[in-house]
Design an enzyme around this catalytic site. Structure first.
Site, PDB file in Angstrom:
ATOM      1  CB  SER A 429      80.952  -6.746  46.929  1.00 33.87           C
ATOM      2  OG  SER A 429      80.024  -5.692  47.009  1.00 33.87           O
ATOM      3  CG  HIS A 450      85.046  -8.979  47.416  1.00 35.46           C
ATOM      4  ND1 HIS A 450      84.238  -9.944  46.856  1.00 35.46           N
ATOM      5  CD2 HIS A 450      84.289  -8.368  48.368  1.00 35.46           C
ATOM      6  CE1 HIS A 450      83.056  -9.916  47.446  1.00 35.46           C
ATOM      7  NE2 HIS A 450      83.070  -8.973  48.368  1.00 35.46           N
ATOM      8  CE1 TYR A 660      88.179 -22.908  53.948  1.00 37.29           C
ATOM      9  CE2 TYR A 660      90.005 -21.989  52.709  1.00 37.29           C
ATOM     10  CZ  TYR A 660      89.515 -22.928  53.576  1.00 37.29           C
ATOM     11  OH  TYR A 660      90.354 -23.891  54.084  1.00 37.29           O
TER      12      TYR A 660
END
Length: 716
Positions: A429, A450, A660
């Site tokens: 991340s 990721h 999202y």
């Protein structure tokens, strides 16, 4: 042939039954302007043929009609009200013409009959579905209501209560469920569909079935006792508002339209629907939700194109088990790609398998899977302590602890165990893909992948392109993410990639408010209730984990010292230094307990207020507009910088990443849709009022130019 166009053919079958077949050139049938015009012309030809005794509607595709052509909506809805009303009235005249034919009609439904497709079948006297059929009116998900008579006909076919549920939720209904409420008259095997529909029409022609009584019911007012009607609609309003809330007006409008139209005949009822449809079509919410739909199609279209360049992925591996590894393994295996789950410790493998089993058990409990399917998916996950197990993997996803040296060591080891053309991806991340690539002999086969936590719920995957990543590598990982049921966006490498890079300026704005005495619970309330985030910044940090937030914030400060560098202690530091890590240890900004359903329950904790008071002084109240501006301006400007720098390729991909990946309020459409709605010039003027707060509040030169030219990020 009675009629033929590029989208519709009409022919006469035995017994003088006409067959109208929807057969558009593409993979599915849509109600675009061309198809509507063709249907109108086809119905004229049918009316002129005196031999016809009945009509069946069919489709040459795997689906009936998927709905209106949503690509036409934004341009159409931007027209004047009079133009929009004319379009709606003309379209409804076609549906009325179909409903008013002087003989019985039937629809043979397979696959999707959604939106305009559902409204088409409602005009016919009979509806036969095969077992693959899914029927529904999803318009409220686009911020509008059905516009081709759906709010008028559906209540008269299945009753007001059922229609309210169908329309306000916008959910697809399986054929069996549609049969239970009378939306279809029979469900048959696919191979028997057309014959069953034709037989029903023969029975109607022979007067064994009263088709005229069915039709008259649709043309008349609803037969609801006054008291029952009042109770139904009052209850519906309360239930719908509790779910939809103030930010999504379409479901409540649908209830109101059905209520007003319930006492009217078809003509008056349709006029009520038209007016409500036009009003909703003009809202910013409709523009935002339609924009999200189109952006989603755009992003998925790019992923589909990537599939042509991609290496086929038949076997995968994930390195590092635990919750994240187990989630990735579950997602891959459940979508049909067998996966090896490799770890150095048996307890971690057990945890990963338990995570997959838990997710599968939940699917079985909800009726979405069966014990047999669960066993098959679990058999697709191979736990191993040995690297030898990954040698046949086409893609290996490294998901070990978020530490650059450990990840680099694991990636270097992996290369020695996989084939020369295997692709390797890191689920990181914050760590630079270019940095990790230095540990590899073949960096061209390496990129970032990721996933967001929890993996099974979060639809986004960021595919991170390093400077050496090949096009085949990127395409293959994009295709694999799509195969896993995820929505991938490709971003270029930089600190935080895209999603975390734009998230931490938002947290910086939050920290700034707290440093001046802001109340974190009051800030959360504003950002949730007024702006529309699923959780405010304090709650989100608690869920992410304040240790994770503290680490990521340091990475961002190092990567962008001019804008994100820190000069002193902030609220995240205060929580972290006092071992308040959030939900994971039961205390962060809030304190957590477990409710009766086993879910985390948050409460305000005086201890956290005391710690913040010691660090920053007494509480101070901020206006809601001030809270929104100070948290959102940094996120918005950083998102624009990512587009300008080529970190993200388009406004559409950026907005989908935000919706999202972070839960950006869908009714606002994403940062770029929000900017266009607000007006770039208005945003620049607002940001300038806060520019004294630092670099995160200072707009780019390109934004100023766009504002001066009255420009926008989207063209429609």
């Amino acid at each position: 042939m009675i009629y033929q166009s590029p989208t519709i053919q009409v022919e006469l079958l035995e017994d003088n039954i006409a067959k109208l077949c929807f057969n558009a050139p593409g993979s599915v049938n849509k109600f675009d302007r061309e198809t509507l015009a063709s249907l109108d012309a086809a119905l004229d030809s049918i009316k002129q043929d005196s031999n016809i005794k009945a009509l069946v509607l069919t489709s040459s595709k795997d689906t009936f009609i998927v709905g209106a052509d949503i690509t036409e909506f934004l341009g159409l809805f931007a027209q004047d009200d009079a133009v929009l009303l004319s379009w709606v009235e003309q379209a409804n005249a076609v549906f009325n013409k179909l409903e008013d034919l002087p003989f019985p009609t039937a629809s043979a439904i397979k696959g999707f009959a959604l939106g305009g497709g559902c409204e088409t079948i409602l005009t016919t006297d009979f509806r036969i579905a095969d077992t693959t059929a899914k029927i529904g009116l999803p318009e409220t998900k686009l911020g509008i209501i059905p516009g081709f008579g759906g709010t008028v006909r559906l209540p008269r076919v299945i009753g007001a209560d059922n229609a309210l549920e169908w329309i306000t939720t916008g959910k697809d209904q399986r054929a069996e469920d549609a049969l239970k409420v009378g939306a279809v008259d029979a469900v048959v095997a696919p191979q028997a569909l057309e014959a069953a529909a034709i037989q029903m029409l023969k029975d109607a022609v022979a007067e064994k079935l009263d088709w005229q009584a069915r039709r008259n019911r649709k043309l008349s007012a609803l037969t609801l006792p006054k008291l029952e009607a009042m109770m139904s609609f009052t209850t519906a309003k309360g239930m719908v508002f509790a779910v939809a809330g103030k930010h999504y007006p379409a479901p409540m409008a649908a209830v109101s339209v059905i209520e007003q139209a319930s006492t009217k005949g078809r003509a008056e009822a349709l006029q009520i629907e038209h007016q409500a449809f036009i009003k909703l079509a003009k809202t910013d919410v409709a523009k935002a939700l339609i924009g999200i739909f189109l952006n989603d199609q755009f992003v998925k279209g790019k992923a589909k194109k990537a599939g042509k360049l991609a290496k086929e992925v038949n076997n995968a591996a994930v390195l590092g088990a635990g919750i994240m590894g187990g989630g990735i393994a579950y997602q891959s295996a459940s979508k049909g790609t067998p996966i090896v789950m490799k770890d150095i410790a048996q307890p971690a493998l057990d945890l990963g398998l338990n995570e997959a089993a838990k997710l599968l058990s939940a699917q079985v409990a909800r009726g979405r899977s069966t014990p047999e399917k669960m066993a098959k998916v679990l058999n697709n996950i191979t736990p191993s302590l040995d690297y030898a197990a990954i040698k046949h993997s086409d893609v290996v996803v490294e998901a070990v602890v978020e530490h650059p040296k450990i990840k680099a060591q694991v990636l270097a080891e992996v290369e020695g165990y996989v084939s020369e053309d295997a692709i390797i991806a890191s689920n990181t991340s914050t760590i630079s893909i270019n940095l990790l690539a230095k540990s590899m002999k073949k960096p061209e086969r390496f990129c970032g992948m990721h996933f967001f936590n929890p993996v099974h719920k979060m639809p986004l995957v960021e595919v991170i392109r390093g400077e050496h990543s090949s096009e085949e590598t990127i395409a293959s990982v994009v295709a694999y993410a799509s195969k896993m049921g995820k929505t991938p966006i490709v971003v270029n490498d930089c600190p935080g990639f895209f999603v975390n890079r734009v998230l931490f300026p938002y947290f910086a704005g939050f920290n700034g408010l707290l440093a001046e005495g802001g109340d974190f619970a009051a800030i959360d309330k504003v950002m949730e209730k007024q702006f529309g985030w699923p959780m405010g910044p304090a709650y989100l940090l608690d869920v992410v984990g304040l240790d994770t937030g503290h680490h990521a914030q340091a990475v961002m400060a190092e990567g962008f010292p001019d804008r994100m560098g820190k000069s002193g202690t902030d609220a995240i530091d205060v929580m972290f230094e006092n071992k308040r890590l959030g939900q994971k240890n039961g205390k962060g900004f809030y304190v957590y307990s477990v409710d009766s359903r086993g879910k985390p329950k948050k409460d305000v904790d005086p201890t956290s207020y005391g710690l913040l008071k010691d660090a920053f002084g007494e509480l101070k109240a901020f206006e809601a507009d001030d809270i929104i501006a100070r948290t959102m301006i940094p996120m918005i400007i950083e998102t624009v910088r990512c587009l300008e720098e080529g970190i993200v390729a388009s406004p559409a991909e950026a907005d989908m990443g935000l919706v999202y990946g972070l839960g950006f309020p869908p009714f606002r459409g994403g940062v770029f849709r929000y900017l266009d709605t607000m007006g770039v010039a208005n945003f620049v003027a607002l940001a300038d009022k806060y520019a004294h707060l630092g670099g995160l509040y200072q707009v780019t030169d390109a934004m100023r130019t766009l504002a001066a030219n009255n420009g926008s990020y989207y063209q429609a």
